[in-house]
Design a protein around this motif. Structure first.
Motif, short mmCIF file in Angstrom:
data_model
loop_
_atom_site.label_atom_id
_atom_site.label_comp_id
_atom_site.label_asym_id
_atom_site.label_seq_id
_atom_site.Cartn_x
_atom_site.Cartn_y
_atom_site.Cartn_z
N HIS A 180 0.83 -1.20 0.00
CA HIS A 180 0.00 0.00 0.00
C HIS A 180 0.87 1.26 0.00
O HIS A 180 0.62 2.19 -0.77
N CYS A 181 1.87 1.29 0.84
CA CYS A 181 2.76 2.44 0.92
C CYS A 181 3.48 2.67 -0.40
O CYS A 181 3.57 3.81 -0.88
N ILE A 182 3.97 1.61 -1.00
CA ILE A 182 4.72 1.75 -2.26
C ILE A 182 3.84 2.34 -3.36
O ILE A 182 4.24 3.26 -4.06
N VAL A 183 2.62 1.84 -3.48
CA VAL A 183 1.74 2.33 -4.54
C VAL A 183 1.17 3.71 -4.22
O VAL A 183 1.16 4.59 -5.07
N SER A 184 0.76 3.93 -2.98
CA SER A 184 0.11 5.20 -2.64
C SER A 184 1.10 6.35 -2.45
O SER A 184 0.74 7.51 -2.64
N SER A 185 2.35 6.04 -2.09
CA SER A 185 3.33 7.10 -1.84
C SER A 185 4.33 7.28 -2.97
O SER A 185 5.21 8.14 -2.89
N ALA A 186 4.22 6.48 -4.01
CA ALA A 186 5.17 6.57 -5.12
C ALA A 186 5.07 7.94 -5.79
O ALA A 186 4.00 8.53 -5.88
N SER A 187 6.21 8.41 -6.27
CA SER A 187 6.20 9.63 -7.08
C SER A 187 5.44 9.34 -8.37
O SER A 187 5.17 8.17 -8.70
N GLU A 188 5.12 10.37 -9.11
CA GLU A 188 4.41 10.17 -10.38
C GLU A 188 5.23 9.28 -11.31
O GLU A 188 4.71 8.34 -11.91
N ASP A 189 6.53 9.58 -11.42
CA ASP A 189 7.40 8.76 -12.26
C ASP A 189 7.53 7.35 -11.70
O ASP A 189 7.58 6.37 -12.44
N GLY A 190 7.60 7.25 -10.37
CA GLY A 190 7.71 5.95 -9.72
C GLY A 190 6.50 5.08 -9.98
O GLY A 190 6.62 3.88 -10.25
N LEU A 191 5.32 5.69 -9.90
CA LEU A 191 4.10 4.95 -10.16
C LEU A 191 4.05 4.47 -11.62
O LEU A 191 3.70 3.32 -11.89
N LEU A 192 4.46 5.33 -12.53
CA LEU A 192 4.51 4.93 -13.94
C LEU A 192 5.48 3.78 -14.14
O LEU A 192 5.21 2.85 -14.91
#
Length: 138
Positions: free
Chosen positions: A71-83
């Motif tokens: 949850h933390c990884i997906v919800s707190s990822a930067s925009e580039d990180g999420l992409l």
């Protein structure tokens, strides 16, 4: 391999697949271990030990911890990180992505636990995404 029996904490000698994956996910999502520690309400030293392969999360808290990490990884990822994560998992929907990250962490955690029970703490066989968005040693 050395073990610390108190609080069901296992101390690992070498970096394992779970630790490598956790480090890779945090790096790709551009999340600091401090952020993860705050999300999980753990001391950052525990997170560091998980990342460095010195410990695994307790079996008693495994499901909650791995779900919280995902949850933390997906919800707190930067925009580039999420992409980057969406590209690596080939999933666009955040809810489904979170489940895929949790399942991946769970598989690597179980593998590391099993290797540990067999007396091999390293779990050295590497796991990779098909394509890394950032340079990574994994």
């Amino acid at each position: 391999m050395s073990e610390k029996k108190g609080n069901d904490t296992i101390v690992m000698e070498e970096k394992n697949r779970f630790s490598r994956l956790l480090e890779q996910l945090l790096g790709e999502a551009e999340i600091k271990s401090n952020t993860l520690a705050q999300e999980l309400q753990y001391d950052v030293s525990y997170i560091s030990k998980w990342i460095n392969g010195r410990m695994l999360p307790s079996e008693k808290t495994e499901k909650r911890v791995l779900s919280s990490i995902a949850h933390c990884i997906v919800s707190s990822a930067s925009e580039d990180g999420l992409l980057c994560l969406q590209e690596n998992y080939n999933i666009k929907e955040p809810d489904i992505l979170e489940g895929a990250v949790r399942d991946h962490l769970t598989a690597e955690y179980n593998y590391a636990r099993e290797r540990q029970k067999e007396g091999d703490s390293s779990g050295t066989q590497k796991t990779r995404f098909s394509r890394n968005c950032r340079s990574s040693s994994i």
